[in-house]
Every structure is written in structure tokens, then in C-alpha cells.
Write an enzyme that holds these catalytic residues in place. Structure first.
Site, PDB file in Angstrom:
ATOM      1  N   PRO A  16       0.788  -1.226   0.000  1.00  0.00           N
ATOM      2  CA  PRO A  16       0.000   0.000   0.000  1.00  0.00           C
ATOM      3  C   PRO A  16       0.824   1.281   0.000  1.00  0.00           C
ATOM      4  O   PRO A  16       1.875   1.346   0.639  1.00  0.00           O
ATOM      5  CB  PRO A  16      -0.818  -0.111   1.291  1.00  0.00           C
ATOM      6  CG  PRO A  16      -0.117  -1.118   2.121  1.00  0.00           C
ATOM      7  CD  PRO A  16       0.526  -2.069   1.167  1.00  0.00           C
ATOM      8  N   ASN A  17       0.298   2.231  -0.709  1.00  0.00           N
ATOM      9  CA  ASN A  17       0.831   3.599  -0.813  1.00  0.00           C
ATOM     10  C   ASN A  17       2.070   3.712  -1.704  1.00  0.00           C
ATOM     11  O   ASN A  17       2.524   4.823  -1.984  1.00  0.00           O
ATOM     12  CB  ASN A  17       1.116   4.212   0.574  1.00  0.00           C
ATOM     13  CG  ASN A  17      -0.130   4.254   1.428  1.00  0.00           C
ATOM     14  OD1 ASN A  17      -1.141   4.823   1.006  1.00  0.00           O
ATOM     15  ND2 ASN A  17      -0.110   3.629   2.592  1.00  0.00           N
ATOM     16  N   ARG A  68       5.001  10.999  -2.263  1.00  0.00           N
ATOM     17  CA  ARG A  68       4.743  10.957  -0.821  1.00  0.00           C
ATOM     18  C   ARG A  68       6.070  10.988  -0.057  1.00  0.00           C
ATOM     19  O   ARG A  68       6.978  10.215  -0.340  1.00  0.00           O
ATOM     20  CB  ARG A  68       3.933   9.696  -0.523  1.00  0.00           C
ATOM     21  CG  ARG A  68       4.490   8.807   0.538  1.00  0.00           C
ATOM     22  CD  ARG A  68       3.627   7.624   0.844  1.00  0.00           C
ATOM     23  NE  ARG A  68       4.385   6.414   0.669  1.00  0.00           N
ATOM     24  CZ  ARG A  68       4.452   5.445   1.579  1.00  0.00           C
ATOM     25  NH1 ARG A  68       3.777   5.526   2.681  1.00  0.00           N
ATOM     26  NH2 ARG A  68       5.162   4.380   1.356  1.00  0.00           N
ATOM     27  N   TYR A  78      11.244   8.538   1.126  1.00  0.00           N
ATOM     28  CA  TYR A  78      11.164   7.504   0.079  1.00  0.00           C
ATOM     29  C   TYR A  78      11.818   7.909  -1.244  1.00  0.00           C
ATOM     30  O   TYR A  78      11.878   7.095  -2.164  1.00  0.00           O
ATOM     31  CB  TYR A  78       9.696   7.112  -0.152  1.00  0.00           C
ATOM     32  CG  TYR A  78       9.045   6.527   1.084  1.00  0.00           C
ATOM     33  CD1 TYR A  78       9.409   5.267   1.554  1.00  0.00           C
ATOM     34  CD2 TYR A  78       8.097   7.244   1.810  1.00  0.00           C
ATOM     35  CE1 TYR A  78       8.835   4.730   2.702  1.00  0.00           C
ATOM     36  CE2 TYR A  78       7.508   6.721   2.958  1.00  0.00           C
ATOM     37  CZ  TYR A  78       7.888   5.459   3.389  1.00  0.00           C
ATOM     38  OH  TYR A  78       7.327   4.931   4.528  1.00  0.00           O
ATOM     39  N   ASN A 108       8.069  -5.701  -1.327  1.00  0.00           N
ATOM     40  CA  ASN A 108       8.023  -4.597  -0.378  1.00  0.00           C
ATOM     41  C   ASN A 108       6.574  -4.527   0.100  1.00  0.00           C
ATOM     42  O   ASN A 108       5.726  -3.941  -0.565  1.00  0.00           O
ATOM     43  CB  ASN A 108       8.433  -3.270  -1.027  1.00  0.00           C
ATOM     44  CG  ASN A 108       8.419  -2.143  -0.002  1.00  0.00           C
ATOM     45  OD1 ASN A 108       7.908  -2.306   1.108  1.00  0.00           O
ATOM     46  ND2 ASN A 108       8.978  -1.002  -0.373  1.00  0.00           N
ATOM     47  N   ALA A 138       3.291  -1.031   4.569  1.00  0.00           N
ATOM     48  CA  ALA A 138       2.752  -1.083   5.942  1.00  0.00           C
ATOM     49  C   ALA A 138       2.290  -2.489   6.334  1.00  0.00           C
ATOM     50  O   ALA A 138       2.268  -2.824   7.525  1.00  0.00           O
ATOM     51  CB  ALA A 138       1.615  -0.083   6.086  1.00  0.00           C
ATOM     52  N   GLU A 173      12.814  -9.549   1.059  1.00  0.00           N
ATOM     53  CA  GLU A 173      11.985  -8.444   1.568  1.00  0.00           C
ATOM     54  C   GLU A 173      12.756  -7.130   1.374  1.00  0.00           C
ATOM     55  O   GLU A 173      13.937  -7.060   1.727  1.00  0.00           O
ATOM     56  CB  GLU A 173      11.728  -8.711   3.056  1.00  0.00           C
ATOM     57  CG  GLU A 173      10.968  -7.641   3.789  1.00  0.00           C
ATOM     58  CD  GLU A 173      10.838  -7.995   5.290  1.00  0.00           C
ATOM     59  OE1 GLU A 173      11.183  -9.142   5.698  1.00  0.00           O
ATOM     60  OE2 GLU A 173      10.400  -7.113   6.035  1.00  0.00           O
ATOM     61  N   HIS A 195      12.739  -2.853   1.879  1.00  0.00           N
ATOM     62  CA  HIS A 195      12.192  -1.587   2.369  1.00  0.00           C
ATOM     63  C   HIS A 195      13.066  -0.471   1.830  1.00  0.00           C
ATOM     64  O   HIS A 195      14.295  -0.542   1.955  1.00  0.00           O
ATOM     65  CB  HIS A 195      12.171  -1.546   3.897  1.00  0.00           C
ATOM     66  CG  HIS A 195      11.406  -2.693   4.469  1.00  0.00           C
ATOM     67  ND1 HIS A 195      10.045  -2.780   4.367  1.00  0.00           N
ATOM     68  CD2 HIS A 195      11.824  -3.824   5.069  1.00  0.00           C
ATOM     69  CE1 HIS A 195       9.653  -3.912   4.909  1.00  0.00           C
ATOM     70  NE2 HIS A 195      10.711  -4.581   5.333  1.00  0.00           N
ATOM     71  N   ARG A 230      13.461   4.278  12.162  1.00  0.00           N
ATOM     72  CA  ARG A 230      12.191   4.999  12.222  1.00  0.00           C
ATOM     73  C   ARG A 230      11.386   4.593  13.462  1.00  0.00           C
ATOM     74  O   ARG A 230      11.941   4.073  14.419  1.00  0.00           O
ATOM     75  CB  ARG A 230      11.438   4.767  10.906  1.00  0.00           C
ATOM     76  CG  ARG A 230      12.244   5.272   9.695  1.00  0.00           C
ATOM     77  CD  ARG A 230      11.515   5.059   8.404  1.00  0.00           C
ATOM     78  NE  ARG A 230      10.267   5.822   8.373  1.00  0.00           N
ATOM     79  CZ  ARG A 230       9.296   5.619   7.474  1.00  0.00           C
ATOM     80  NH1 ARG A 230       9.468   4.694   6.534  1.00  0.00           N
ATOM     81  NH2 ARG A 230       8.208   6.352   7.503  1.00  0.00           N
TER      82      ARG A 230
HETATM   83  C1  DHK Z   1       7.191   1.520   3.041  1.00  0.00           C
HETATM   84  C2  DHK Z   1       6.087   1.849   3.756  1.00  0.00           C
HETATM   85  O1  DHK Z   1       4.994   2.299   3.148  1.00  0.00           O
HETATM   86  C3  DHK Z   1       6.056   1.790   5.236  1.00  0.00           C
HETATM   87  O2  DHK Z   1       4.779   1.477   5.733  1.00  0.00           O
HETATM   88  C4  DHK Z   1       7.082   0.838   5.790  1.00  0.00           C
HETATM   89  C5  DHK Z   1       8.366   0.870   3.663  1.00  0.00           C
HETATM   90  C6  DHK Z   1       8.449   1.086   5.144  1.00  0.00           C
HETATM   91  C7  DHK Z   1       9.645   1.220   2.917  1.00  0.00           C
HETATM   92  O3  DHK Z   1      10.577   1.747   3.491  1.00  0.00           O
HETATM   93  O4  DHK Z   1       9.699   0.909   1.714  1.00  0.00           O
HETATM   94  O5  DHK Z   1       7.150   0.968   7.180  1.00  0.00           O
END
Ligand code: DHK
Length: 150
Positions: A11-12, A19, A24, A75, A78, A99, A101, A108
Site C-alpha cells: 500500500p501507498n 509521498r 522515500y 516490499n 505497511a 523483503e 524496504h 524509524r
Molecule cells: C514503506 C512503507 O509504506 C512503510 O509502511 C514501511 C516501507 C516502510 C519502505 O521503506 O519501503 O514501514
């Protein structure tokens, strides 16, 4: 073992580049997909690249990968910190799982320090920005090659 690799995004991540760019980065998910595809070609991998904001869609892709894929780069965003269902789906997948991130989750908030997915992942990459996806693909390619020469 199959040379097909699933790259799954939670998500996101569709908002990547827009964002919280201080966390990111400025690259979009389309940029990540383009770079992953270029590297996959170099490594002799086929790629399925997906993103969803819905947990069940990620689970369905993991189930699909069971039948066809030699590895998964995920990835879970959340869902990393909440989803036993994604962990269970990955536990039903028999090939390498890496995995990823983008951010260093350990630097964090406390709630980002725990990952359900890490109980299954063969490797975890965090804090390398979007380059982490490319490192993960290189690792999956190596693991597939090792399996195929066993
Ligand atoms: C991305 C997200 O959206 C967060 O919810 C994770 C992860 C970290 C990232 O660092 O790619 O906590």
C-alpha cells in the site's frame, strides 16, 4: 527452477516519488519498474511487477507465484508490520523471498521495527532507497542459478 520473478509492492507505493520524498526519494514506482525490467533482462529473468493497496491482491499474486515463479521480491510496505496473512501466503511459497524496504525501517518509529514477513524472507534489504529492489533481484538471480546447478 523458473526464471520468473514476482516483484510485489504494498500500500501507498503507488504514490512513490510524491509521498514523503525525504523518506522515500523522488523516483516513482514506474521508474523502479523500468529499472527492474532493465536489470531483469540483463540477468535473464522474466518479471511480473505489481502494486496494490489491497492485502488480498498481494496474497493472490503470491498464490499465483507458487505455480510459476522462481522467486519473489516483496516490499509489503505497511503490511510488513501487520499482516500474518501475507506471512502465511509466503510460507506456502517454496522458492526464495527477498523483503525490501526503501527506507531504513530500524531508524524509524518503533512500530516499523517488527516485520512478520522477515520470519519467512531469505534476505532483507532496508535503507538502500529504490536501489534495494535491484540488489534484491541480483540476489534472487543468484539463488535461482545456484538451485539450477544443484
Ligand atoms: C514503506 C512503507 O509504506 C512503510 O509502511 C514501511 C516501507 C516502510 C519502505 O521503506 O519501503 O514501514
Amino acid at each position: 527452477m523458473s526464471h520468473l520473478v514476482y516483484v510485489l509492492n504494498g500500500p501507498n507505493l503507488n504514490l512513490l516519488g510524491k509521498r514523503q520524498p525525504h523518506i522515500y526519494g523522488h523516483e516513482t514506482l514506474a521508474d523502479v519498474e523500468r529499472d527492474c525490467r532493465a536489470l531483469a533482462t540483463e540477468l535473464g529473468l522474466d518479471l511480473r511487477f505489481h502494486q496494490s493497496n489491497r492485502e488480498y491482491e498481494l496474497i493472490d499474486w503470491i498464490h499465483e507465484a507458487r505455480e510459476t515463479a522462481g522467486g519473489i521480491v516483496i516490499n509489503p510496505a505497511a503490511f510488513t508490520h501487520t499482516s500474518v496473512a501475507i506471512l502465511d501466503a509466503l510460507n506456502a511459497f517454496d522458492a526464495p523471498v527477498i523483503e525490501v524496504h526503501i527506507s531504513n525501517v530500524h531508524k524509524r518509529e518503533e512500530f516499523r521495527h517488527h516485520s512478520f514477513v522477515s520470519r519467512r524472507a531469505d534476505g532483507v534489504i532496508a535503507g538502500f532507497g529504490t536501489q534495494g529492489y535491484l540488489l534484491a533481484l541480483r540476489r534472487v538471480a543468484r539463488l535461482i542459478a545456484e538451485k539450477n546447478t544443484e
